[in-house]
Enzyme design. Structure first.
Site, mmCIF file in Angstrom:
data_model
loop_
_atom_site.group_PDB
_atom_site.id
_atom_site.type_symbol
_atom_site.label_atom_id
_atom_site.label_comp_id
_atom_site.label_asym_id
_atom_site.label_seq_id
_atom_site.Cartn_x
_atom_site.Cartn_y
_atom_site.Cartn_z
ATOM 1 C CD GLU A 1 -3.093 -0.400 -0.090
ATOM 2 O OE1 GLU A 1 -3.469 0.438 -1.090
ATOM 3 O OE2 GLU A 1 -3.598 -1.388 0.340
ATOM 4 C CG HIS A 2 0.004 4.779 0.655
ATOM 5 N ND1 HIS A 2 -0.891 6.355 -0.131
ATOM 6 C CD2 HIS A 2 -1.276 4.525 1.131
ATOM 7 C CE1 HIS A 2 -1.926 6.903 0.361
ATOM 8 N NE2 HIS A 2 -2.063 5.532 0.952
ATOM 9 C CG ASP B 1 0.540 2.423 -6.423
ATOM 10 O OD1 ASP B 1 1.164 3.827 -5.014
ATOM 11 O OD2 ASP B 1 -0.665 3.474 -7.096
ATOM 12 C CB SER C 1 -26.791 2.893 -11.932
ATOM 13 O OG SER C 1 -25.566 2.230 -11.515
ATOM 14 C CB SER D 1 -11.226 -0.025 -7.838
ATOM 15 O OG SER D 1 -11.006 0.262 -8.412
ATOM 16 C CD GLU E 1 -11.786 7.309 -11.692
ATOM 17 O OE1 GLU E 1 -11.564 5.692 -11.832
ATOM 18 O OE2 GLU E 1 -10.915 7.009 -10.366
ATOM 19 C CG ASP F 1 -8.087 1.490 -8.584
ATOM 20 O OD1 ASP F 1 -6.767 0.420 -8.114
ATOM 21 O OD2 ASP F 1 -8.404 2.118 -8.326
ATOM 22 C CE1 TYR G 1 -2.348 8.069 -3.530
ATOM 23 C CE2 TYR G 1 -2.224 9.866 -5.366
ATOM 24 C CZ TYR G 1 -1.987 8.656 -4.752
ATOM 25 O OH TYR G 1 -1.607 8.324 -6.349
HETATM 26 P P1 ADP Z 1 -14.106 4.151 -6.064
HETATM 27 O O1 ADP Z 1 -13.351 3.728 -6.814
HETATM 28 O O2 ADP Z 1 -13.163 3.645 -4.718
HETATM 29 O O3 ADP Z 1 -15.521 2.201 -5.733
HETATM 30 P P2 ADP Z 1 -14.983 6.307 -6.331
HETATM 31 O O4 ADP Z 1 -14.812 7.837 -6.244
HETATM 32 O O5 ADP Z 1 -13.550 6.463 -7.356
HETATM 33 O O6 ADP Z 1 -14.468 5.532 -5.427
HETATM 34 O O7 ADP Z 1 -15.576 6.602 -6.987
HETATM 35 C C1 ADP Z 1 -16.987 5.842 -7.378
HETATM 36 C C2 ADP Z 1 -17.826 6.726 -7.699
HETATM 37 O O8 ADP Z 1 -18.439 5.197 -9.350
HETATM 38 C C3 ADP Z 1 -19.975 6.918 -7.622
HETATM 39 O O9 ADP Z 1 -20.094 8.053 -7.074
HETATM 40 C C4 ADP Z 1 -19.822 7.005 -8.973
HETATM 41 O O10 ADP Z 1 -20.013 8.054 -9.815
HETATM 42 C C5 ADP Z 1 -19.364 5.419 -10.039
HETATM 43 N N1 ADP Z 1 -19.848 4.217 -10.133
HETATM 44 C C6 ADP Z 1 -19.624 3.324 -8.542
HETATM 45 N N2 ADP Z 1 -20.720 2.269 -8.815
HETATM 46 C C7 ADP Z 1 -21.676 2.528 -9.652
HETATM 47 C C8 ADP Z 1 -22.781 2.215 -9.878
HETATM 48 N N3 ADP Z 1 -23.336 0.396 -9.274
HETATM 49 N N4 ADP Z 1 -23.725 2.611 -10.544
HETATM 50 C C9 ADP Z 1 -23.139 3.705 -11.477
HETATM 51 N N5 ADP Z 1 -22.163 4.341 -11.226
HETATM 52 C C10 ADP Z 1 -21.511 4.257 -10.196
HETATM 53 MG MG MG Z 2 -12.005 5.212 -7.528
#
Ligand code: ADP
Ligand code: MG
Length: 380
Positions: free
Chosen positions: A34-35, A37, A68, A126, A161, A173, A223
């Protein structure tokens, strides 16, 4: 997830048809490393059995419609006009990926896409990469099928991203989600993309993901702070001897660093990188208990030297380790909230969950969530 459930969801939103295609994209967890990479070190992630499912109906026109189950807003746009729109929220991840695929010269068809997720979002597993890689795979499937270049897709999704969403994430990720392999973790160098699959057989133990349900508020600023500290430490060391990255430093180099914080950050980087190598050896030899001990050391190092755990992650790991059948636990992800992982005796999972749930709640007033996961293939 049952296809019939996805079909119902699809048909409710887009109407019935008999040629719906089904897809799955996993979340990921970094087992250890962790941390490091961004310090030239190796990470060790794997794709999980929790993730995002999709039911898809391809269209003959240029329209893309997205629903969704986990989100309130529907998203709709034309392949000919893709722009970032604040109001589209999560839909922007899909737009970015589709836009960049088209820029690579692919002629895409429209699609109606219905999503259902078993992956908590924003918890460090992720979900964003799962979503990006899923959408990319879906859109290219009619053209490339399973012949898609998964590393190319991972890089494209990372760029989406970074540039379209504006989140400065590394490649781990998207790589894990695209390249995951059942019952294997991926030993990955994020700088060179060199990787090796390592079989993971946990025998009488299970991998449990524990969501603290504490939002990762500090994680972005800390971070950046840690990255800057690592750069400074590297500069100091480079005044004495040339190394390319902090993972090449040795414990003797710590003497060079006068600031206590820099010493400790560097010590985490050096020892964590060492732990990744040890973990791979132990797992190759089937020493699950030894691996568990390394997880505990990793957490301690992230807590005391790197200082990225925070009250909630410390609480859940501490309580997990008090349980007899838990042989290792640590935070995973950027820190300051999100998830931790634990290795727990299969026979005692239920007891473990109720014990940690209760103790964690007493300490934090938050209800945690638990996911018993297997290690699965990447997007499919
Ligand atoms: P992580 O990747 O750690 O889960 P992030 O903040 O990078 O957190 O990404 C989360 C975002 O991804 C959510 O706010 C949403 O925009 C999108 N997302 C995640 N899961 C879904 C889903 N099942 N349906 C639609 N959007 C999603
Ligand atoms: Mg993410």
């Amino acid at each position: 997830m049952d296809k019939s459930l996805l079909k119902v969801g699809y048909e409710k939103n887009f109407g019935a048809r008999d040629d719906i295609e089904y897809f799955f994209s996993p979340g990921r967890v970094n087992l250890i490393g962790e941390h490091i990479d961004y310090n030239g070190g190796l990470v060790f992630p794997c794709a999980l059995s929790i993730g995002i499912y999709a039911a898809v109906g391809y269209r003959q026109d240029e329209k893309v419609r997205l629903v969704s189950k986990n989100m309130d807003n529907r998203v709709e746009f034309s392949l000919n006009d893709i722009q970032y729109k604040e109001d589209d929220g999560w839909g922007n991840y899909a737009k970015g990926v589709i836009k960049y695929i088209q820029e690579e010269g692919y002629n895409l068809k429209g699609a109606d896409i219905y999503l259902e997720s078993t992956l908590p979002d924003g918890a460090g597993l992720s979900s964003s990469a799962a979503l990006e890689v899923l959408i990319g795979y879906i859109m290219l499937y009619p053209i490339l099928g399973e012949k898609i270049d998964r590393i190319w897709l991972a890089l494209l999704c990372q760029r989406a991203e970074n540039e379209f969403i504006g989140v400065n994430c590394g490649i781990m990720d998207q790589f894990s989600v695209a390249m995951g392999k059942k019952d294997n973790a991926i030993l990955l160098n994020c700088n060179t993309l060199e990787y090796e699959y390592v079989p993971i057989d946990l025998k009488d133990y299970k991998l449990v993901i524990m969501n603290t349900n504490k939002k990762r508020e500090l994680s972005e600023s800390k971070y950046n702070e840690r990255r800057a500290e690592c750069e400074r430490a590297l500069e100091y060391i480079n005044n004495y001897r040339k190394i390319e990255n902090l993972c090449q430093a040795s414990l003797e180099d710590l003497e060079i660093l006068k600031e206590d914080a820099l010493k400790r950050r560097t010590r985490h980087v050096i020892t964590e990188n060492q732990r990744v190598k040890e973990a791979v050896e132990l797992l190759k030899n089937g020493d699950i208990k030894g691996f568990g001990k390394l997880l505990i050391k990793s957490h301690e190092s992230l807590k005391n030297d790197y200082e990225v755990t925070g009250f909630h992650l410390d609480a859940i790991v501490e309580e997990a380790l008090k349980f007899e059948g838990c042989i290792g636990a640590r935070m995973t992800g950027a820190g300051f909230g999100g998830c931790a992982l634990a290795i727990v005796e299969s026979d005692r999972l239920k007891e473990f969950v109720s014990y940690v749930e209760e103790q964690y709640y007493l300490k934090t007033n938050l209800k945690p969530e638990f996911y018993t996961c297997s290690i699965e293939d990447g997007v499919k």
